[in-house]
Design an enzyme around this catalytic site. Structure first.
Site, PDB file in Angstrom:
ATOM      1  N   HIS A 103      52.731  58.931  56.472  1.00 28.95           N
ATOM      2  CA  HIS A 103      53.406  59.736  57.503  1.00 28.95           C
ATOM      3  C   HIS A 103      54.933  59.693  57.360  1.00 28.95           C
ATOM      4  O   HIS A 103      55.636  60.213  58.210  1.00 28.95           O
ATOM      5  CB  HIS A 103      53.035  59.249  58.910  1.00 28.95           C
ATOM      6  N   ASP A 204      43.588  21.400  28.923  1.00 31.98           N
ATOM      7  CA  ASP A 204      42.567  21.511  27.884  1.00 31.98           C
ATOM      8  C   ASP A 204      43.162  21.739  26.499  1.00 31.98           C
ATOM      9  O   ASP A 204      43.377  22.880  26.090  1.00 31.98           O
ATOM     10  CB  ASP A 204      41.576  22.627  28.226  1.00 31.98           C
ATOM     11  N   HIS A 207      39.718  22.064  23.539  1.00 32.02           N
ATOM     12  CA  HIS A 207      39.030  23.265  23.049  1.00 32.02           C
ATOM     13  C   HIS A 207      39.721  23.900  21.853  1.00 32.02           C
ATOM     14  O   HIS A 207      39.135  24.745  21.175  1.00 32.02           O
ATOM     15  CB  HIS A 207      38.927  24.306  24.180  1.00 32.02           C
ATOM     16  N   HIS A 212      39.306  28.046  19.047  1.00 30.04           N
ATOM     17  CA  HIS A 212      40.247  28.862  18.282  1.00 30.04           C
ATOM     18  C   HIS A 212      40.191  28.554  16.781  1.00 30.04           C
ATOM     19  O   HIS A 212      41.109  28.942  16.040  1.00 30.04           O
ATOM     20  CB  HIS A 212      41.678  28.626  18.777  1.00 30.04           C
ATOM     21  N   ASP A 359      39.594  32.670  24.285  1.00 25.67           N
ATOM     22  CA  ASP A 359      39.529  31.992  25.586  1.00 25.67           C
ATOM     23  C   ASP A 359      38.764  32.823  26.601  1.00 25.67           C
ATOM     24  O   ASP A 359      38.004  32.288  27.422  1.00 25.67           O
ATOM     25  CB  ASP A 359      40.948  31.746  26.126  1.00 25.67           C
TER      26      ASP A 359
HETATM   27 FE1  FES Z   1      51.779  56.067  58.753  1.00 28.25          FE
HETATM   28 FE2  FES Z   1      52.787  54.537  56.835  1.00 28.25          FE
HETATM   29  S1  FES Z   1      53.772  56.083  57.950  1.00 28.25           S
HETATM   30  S2  FES Z   1      50.780  54.550  57.566  1.00 28.25           S
HETATM   31 FE    FE Z   2      42.799  28.482  24.382  1.00 30.94          FE
END
Ligand code: FES
Ligand code: FE
Length: 453
Positions: A103, A204, A207, A212, A359
């Site tokens: 709005h 970790d 791993h 890897h 990962d």
């Molecule tokens: Fe109405 Fe933002 S102006 S929800």
């Molecule tokens: Fe890793």
């Protein structure tokens, strides 16, 4: 009703698999962890000018982080005070005013409500604009340029929250000349729970050689790293956990790994910088510069030094996260060096990075399997090196003797449990002076129980 005490052992040594995929636990985490912890928002270098902003998340709450006219940084909920529509849709930019698309209410960069279409005719002087600004994140602070926010005004300051972790962070965040992020961050969705990457980065290194292995072989890594065949010769590094669940693993065995292999000038630049840091901080702390570090700032902000990735694991429900990835570099590095580091980081840890993909498979499987009714009643363990944790004179936190351990996991989950149980920050503060003794004595108790069996 969730029995929190049953989810996590008091010493953080085991966790019920339900924590990785449960809506009730997730809702409690949003309330007790994400609405009370300091959460990473951005780096000051990403919003240098008045009106620069980024849009990000604190838990499931969307916020706009904006550079103010006085140079400070503020953060606001990105929800219009009229009917709640998203005020800012862009990920980042520069604005004089944020105008709601629904709005048309307009908000200044300080969050105040400035303009309401047909205000005189429709509200007839009865709308108090001064009380309808965007809702403010009460605490926003910067730690050497890294900006964090917290929804709980009773929380400790950011410096206190980081606490002893600062002793380690300051080596490169301060004494080395500071660090910055190269953005904007890349973004990807992973079907995993937010704790899985957080725990992986906090503790970790186990791993690395296995998960890897193939990628490391292609990158020419040292043979001992492949398939976890052996520990490195010589120094095997450390695990450290500090108050509030933060932690790190450090590998001292030789410089910024993958980057160093292709860029000897980075090693040379850091060697020069090391002398300056040693003069400032002494030799003990200087050991934490220019080595491999993986770390998590509790709850969901992680980084790697050596491969220079900086991550934010933003929760999106119990089984999903959005991953934000920046390159982290030392501020004073030459621009060309920073850009080569960014290329290397993206090759390894960007959304389609070689190591990121390895990962991701594990993180998703842990999460998705934990949906199974029977699986989720079981427990996973983080007991490696339990009983060997100790305190080292001059070095803050609780320390485990090898980078491959689970000391930092236990610190992470011990604090996770503490936060879920605590009704307020005052209750958490009450544990400040005893947390490390408690962690150590619990560890020893568990060890003696195991030995008795
Ligand atoms: Fe109405 Fe933002 S102006 S929800
Ligand atoms: Fe890793």
């Amino acid at each position: 009703m969730t029995d929190i005490c049953d989810l996590i052992d008091k010493d953080g040594g085991t966790q019920k698999s339900a924590i990785f995929h449960d809506q009730g636990i997730y809702d409690l985490e949003m309330e007790r962890i994400f609405a009370r912890s300091w959460l990473f928002l951005t780096h000051e270098g990403q919003i240098p000018n008045i009106g620069d902003y980024v849009r990000t998340m604190m838990g499931e709450d969307e916020v706009i982080v904006v550079r103010q006219r006085d140079g400070s940084v503020k953060a606001f909920l990105n929800a219009c005070r009229h009917r709640g529509a998203q005020v800012c849709a862009a990920e980042a930019g520069n604005a004089n005013i944020f105008v709601c698309p629904y709005h048309g209410w307009g908000y200044g960069i300080d969050g105040s409500l400035r303009a309401v279409p047909l205000e005189k005719e429709l509200y007839k002087g009865r709308l108090d604009k001064s009380t309808h600004g965007l809702r403010v994140v009460p605490l926003v602070e910067s730690y050497h340029g890294f900006v964090y926010g917290c929804f709980d005004s009773t929380a400790p300051s950011l410096k206190e929250y980081l606490g002893e972790m600062g002793w380690y962070l300051d080596v490169w965040m301060d004494a080395a000349g500071g660090a910055e992020l190269i953005g904007p961050p890349s973004r990807s969705i992973l079907n995993c729970n937010w704790k899985v990457p957080s725990e992986n980065f906090v503790g970790d290194t186990y791993h690395v050689g296995w998960t890897h292995g193939a990628a490391l072989k292609a990158l020419g890594a040292k043979p001992h790293r492949l398939g976890n065949r052996s520990l490195p010769d010589g120094d095997t590094g450390l695990q450290i956990t500090t108050r509030h669940g933060h932690g790190l693993c450090v590998g001292f065995d030789g410089g910024p790994g993958m980057l160093g292999a292709v860029a000897p000038d980075i090693l040379a630049w850091q060697a020069q910088n090391r002398e300056r840091i040693e003069r400032k901080l002494g030799s003990l702390r200087t050991r934490f510069y220019g080595c491999h570090i993986n770390s998590t700032i509790f709850p969901n902000n992680s980084f790697l030094w050596g491969t220079n990735t900086f991550k934010l694991w933003q929760p999106r429900g119990p089984g999903s996260i959005e991953v934000l990835t920046w390159t982290i570099v030392e501020k004073e590095m030459p621009e060309d060096m920073k850009s080569r580091i960014a290329t290397s980081m993206n090759r390894l840890f960007g959304s389609a990075g070689m190591l990121e993909a390895d990962d991701s498979d594990n993180m998703e499987s842990i999460t998705q399997l934990s949906r199974g009714f029977v699986t989720r009643q079981g427990r996973v363990i983080s007991q490696m090196s339990k009983g060997d944790d100790r305190q080292v004179p001059g070095m803050p936190g609780v320390v485990g003797d090898c980078a491959m351990g689970e000391t930092a996991y236990r610190g992470f989950y011990r604090f996770y449990r503490e936060m879920l149980l605590a009704g307020s920050w005052d209750e958490i503060r009450a544990g400040d002076s005893v947390w490390s003794d408690e962690l150590l004595s619990l560890t020893l108790q568990s060890q003696s129980v195991e030995r008795r069996k």
